[in-house]
Design a protein around this motif. Structure first.
Motif, PDB file in Angstrom:
ATOM      1  N   CYS A  66       3.583  13.307   0.752  1.00 22.77           N
ATOM      2  CA  CYS A  66       3.864  12.504   1.944  1.00 22.77           C
ATOM      3  C   CYS A  66       4.692  13.322   2.927  1.00 22.77           C
ATOM      4  O   CYS A  66       5.419  14.234   2.540  1.00 22.77           O
ATOM      5  CB  CYS A  66       4.615  11.229   1.567  1.00 22.77           C
ATOM      6  N   VAL A  67       4.565  12.975   4.198  1.00 20.99           N
ATOM      7  CA  VAL A  67       5.334  13.659   5.239  1.00 20.99           C
ATOM      8  C   VAL A  67       6.764  13.115   5.254  1.00 20.99           C
ATOM      9  O   VAL A  67       7.018  11.987   4.815  1.00 20.99           O
ATOM     10  CB  VAL A  67       4.677  13.497   6.626  1.00 20.99           C
ATOM     11  N   PRO A  68       7.705  13.901   5.787  1.00 21.50           N
ATOM     12  CA  PRO A  68       9.085  13.403   5.943  1.00 21.50           C
ATOM     13  C   PRO A  68       9.117  12.196   6.886  1.00 21.50           C
ATOM     14  O   PRO A  68       8.225  12.017   7.726  1.00 21.50           O
ATOM     15  CB  PRO A  68       9.827  14.590   6.555  1.00 21.50           C
ATOM     16  N   ASP A  69      10.153  11.395   6.772  1.00 22.15           N
ATOM     17  CA  ASP A  69      10.273  10.171   7.558  1.00 22.15           C
ATOM     18  C   ASP A  69      10.177  10.413   9.068  1.00 22.15           C
ATOM     19  O   ASP A  69       9.571   9.618   9.781  1.00 22.15           O
ATOM     20  CB  ASP A  69      11.578   9.443   7.238  1.00 22.15           C
ATOM     21  N   GLU A  70      10.764  11.491   9.572  1.00 25.27           N
ATOM     22  CA  GLU A  70      10.731  11.762  11.012  1.00 25.27           C
ATOM     23  C   GLU A  70       9.302  12.028  11.481  1.00 25.27           C
ATOM     24  O   GLU A  70       8.883  11.544  12.535  1.00 25.27           O
ATOM     25  CB  GLU A  70      11.642  12.946  11.367  1.00 25.27           C
ATOM     26  N   VAL A  71       8.550  12.787  10.712  1.00 30.19           N
ATOM     27  CA  VAL A  71       7.147  13.057  11.045  1.00 30.19           C
ATOM     28  C   VAL A  71       6.362  11.751  10.993  1.00 30.19           C
ATOM     29  O   VAL A  71       5.536  11.457  11.870  1.00 30.19           O
ATOM     30  CB  VAL A  71       6.535  14.101  10.087  1.00 30.19           C
ATOM     31  N   TYR A  72       6.630  10.943   9.991  1.00 36.19           N
ATOM     32  CA  TYR A  72       5.957   9.647   9.845  1.00 36.19           C
ATOM     33  C   TYR A  72       6.218   8.758  11.064  1.00 36.19           C
ATOM     34  O   TYR A  72       5.292   8.183  11.626  1.00 36.19           O
ATOM     35  CB  TYR A  72       6.455   8.976   8.565  1.00 36.19           C
ATOM     36  N   ALA A  74      -0.804   7.846   8.235  1.00 38.98           N
ATOM     37  CA  ALA A  74       0.277   8.604   8.856  1.00 38.98           C
ATOM     38  C   ALA A  74       1.274   9.124   7.830  1.00 38.98           C
ATOM     39  O   ALA A  74       1.950  10.117   8.074  1.00 38.98           O
ATOM     40  CB  ALA A  74       0.998   7.740   9.891  1.00 38.98           C
ATOM     41  N   LYS A  75       1.369   8.491   6.700  1.00 38.53           N
ATOM     42  CA  LYS A  75       2.315   8.906   5.657  1.00 38.53           C
ATOM     43  C   LYS A  75       1.788  10.073   4.821  1.00 38.53           C
ATOM     44  O   LYS A  75       2.559  10.839   4.255  1.00 38.53           O
ATOM     45  CB  LYS A  75       2.614   7.702   4.752  1.00 38.53           C
ATOM     46  N   LEU A  76       0.471  10.243   4.778  1.00 38.60           N
ATOM     47  CA  LEU A  76      -0.140  11.255   3.917  1.00 38.60           C
ATOM     48  C   LEU A  76      -0.101  12.642   4.555  1.00 38.60           C
ATOM     49  O   LEU A  76      -0.582  12.839   5.662  1.00 38.60           O
ATOM     50  CB  LEU A  76      -1.578  10.863   3.601  1.00 38.60           C
ATOM     51  N   ALA A  77       0.453  13.596   3.823  1.00 39.09           N
ATOM     52  CA  ALA A  77       0.628  14.954   4.349  1.00 39.09           C
ATOM     53  C   ALA A  77      -0.698  15.660   4.610  1.00 39.09           C
ATOM     54  O   ALA A  77      -0.792  16.482   5.522  1.00 39.09           O
ATOM     55  CB  ALA A  77       1.477  15.775   3.380  1.00 39.09           C
ATOM     56  N   ASP A  78      -1.714  15.350   3.862  1.00 42.27           N
ATOM     57  CA  ASP A  78      -2.987  16.070   4.012  1.00 42.27           C
ATOM     58  C   ASP A  78      -3.950  15.404   4.986  1.00 42.27           C
ATOM     59  O   ASP A  78      -5.109  15.796   5.078  1.00 42.27           O
ATOM     60  CB  ASP A  78      -3.660  16.243   2.656  1.00 42.27           C
ATOM     61  N   ARG A  79      -3.501  14.421   5.727  1.00 44.60           N
ATOM     62  CA  ARG A  79      -4.361  13.727   6.692  1.00 44.60           C
ATOM     63  C   ARG A  79      -3.965  14.093   8.110  1.00 44.60           C
ATOM     64  O   ARG A  79      -2.817  14.437   8.395  1.00 44.60           O
ATOM     65  CB  ARG A  79      -4.254  12.207   6.540  1.00 44.60           C
ATOM     66  N   GLY A  80      -4.919  13.981   9.003  1.00 43.45           N
ATOM     67  CA  GLY A  80      -4.680  14.222  10.419  1.00 43.45           C
ATOM     68  C   GLY A  80      -5.169  13.036  11.228  1.00 43.45           C
ATOM     69  O   GLY A  80      -5.807  12.126  10.705  1.00 43.45           O
ATOM     70  N   CYS A  81      -4.896  13.071  12.486  1.00 40.73           N
ATOM     71  CA  CYS A  81      -5.378  12.043  13.394  1.00 40.73           C
ATOM     72  C   CYS A  81      -6.882  12.224  13.569  1.00 40.73           C
ATOM     73  O   CYS A  81      -7.342  13.313  13.909  1.00 40.73           O
ATOM     74  CB  CYS A  81      -4.671  12.165  14.738  1.00 40.73           C
ATOM     75  N   MET A 113       0.832  -1.212   0.000  1.00 40.17           N
ATOM     76  CA  MET A 113       0.000   0.000   0.000  1.00 40.17           C
ATOM     77  C   MET A 113       0.861   1.254   0.000  1.00 40.17           C
ATOM     78  O   MET A 113       0.597   2.204  -0.745  1.00 40.17           O
ATOM     79  CB  MET A 113      -0.918   0.017   1.218  1.00 40.17           C
ATOM     80  N   LEU A 114       1.887   1.266   0.849  1.00 43.87           N
ATOM     81  CA  LEU A 114       2.773   2.421   0.914  1.00 43.87           C
ATOM     82  C   LEU A 114       3.526   2.603  -0.398  1.00 43.87           C
ATOM     83  O   LEU A 114       3.732   3.733  -0.853  1.00 43.87           O
ATOM     84  CB  LEU A 114       3.751   2.281   2.076  1.00 43.87           C
ATOM     85  N   GLY A 115       3.933   1.503  -1.017  1.00 44.69           N
ATOM     86  CA  GLY A 115       4.639   1.572  -2.289  1.00 44.69           C
ATOM     87  C   GLY A 115       3.786   2.147  -3.400  1.00 44.69           C
ATOM     88  O   GLY A 115       4.293   2.804  -4.314  1.00 44.69           O
ATOM     89  N   LYS A 116       2.486   1.932  -3.337  1.00 43.91           N
ATOM     90  CA  LYS A 116       1.579   2.458  -4.360  1.00 43.91           C
ATOM     91  C   LYS A 116       1.389   3.965  -4.251  1.00 43.91           C
ATOM     92  O   LYS A 116       0.940   4.599  -5.199  1.00 43.91           O
ATOM     93  CB  LYS A 116       0.220   1.757  -4.277  1.00 43.91           C
ATOM     94  N   LEU A 117       1.727   4.538  -3.089  1.00 38.14           N
ATOM     95  CA  LEU A 117       1.596   5.983  -2.939  1.00 38.14           C
ATOM     96  C   LEU A 117       2.548   6.701  -3.878  1.00 38.14           C
ATOM     97  O   LEU A 117       2.164   7.669  -4.521  1.00 38.14           O
ATOM     98  CB  LEU A 117       1.871   6.406  -1.491  1.00 38.14           C
TER      99      LEU A 117
END
Length: 86
Positions: free
Chosen positions: A34-40, A70-77, A24-28
């Protein structure tokens, strides 16, 4: 929260594997922001500590796979009390 109940869209007969999540992540790819790895990593850690995490991968509030959301920049909790990602 009962972390053993099946998720909304699946049932106990549909186990999600790490390979499924990786696919799923690979298909993104570069199709979405996507957010940077540290944010992820911080987001995943917050989800991992949340009592609303079902089966180690599904959010009880929205039904999403947290590793993808969590990887998507436009999403929130989606936690109704307050964001766990702040």
């Amino acid at each position: 929260m009962d972390t053993q109940r099946p998720c909304r869209g699946c049932g106990p007969e549909w186990p999600l594997t790490e390979a499924d999540v990786a696919r799923m992540l690979g298909k993104l790819g570069s199709r979405v922001a996507c957010v940077p790895d540290e944010v992820y990593r911080r987001r995943l850690a917050a989800c991992g500590d949340c009592s609303s995490l079902l089966h180690g991968h599904t959010c009880a509030h929205c039904g999403c796979i947290v590793a993808v959301r969590a990887k998507l920049a436009d999403r929130g909790c989606p936690h109704p009390a307050s964001s766990r990602w702040n």
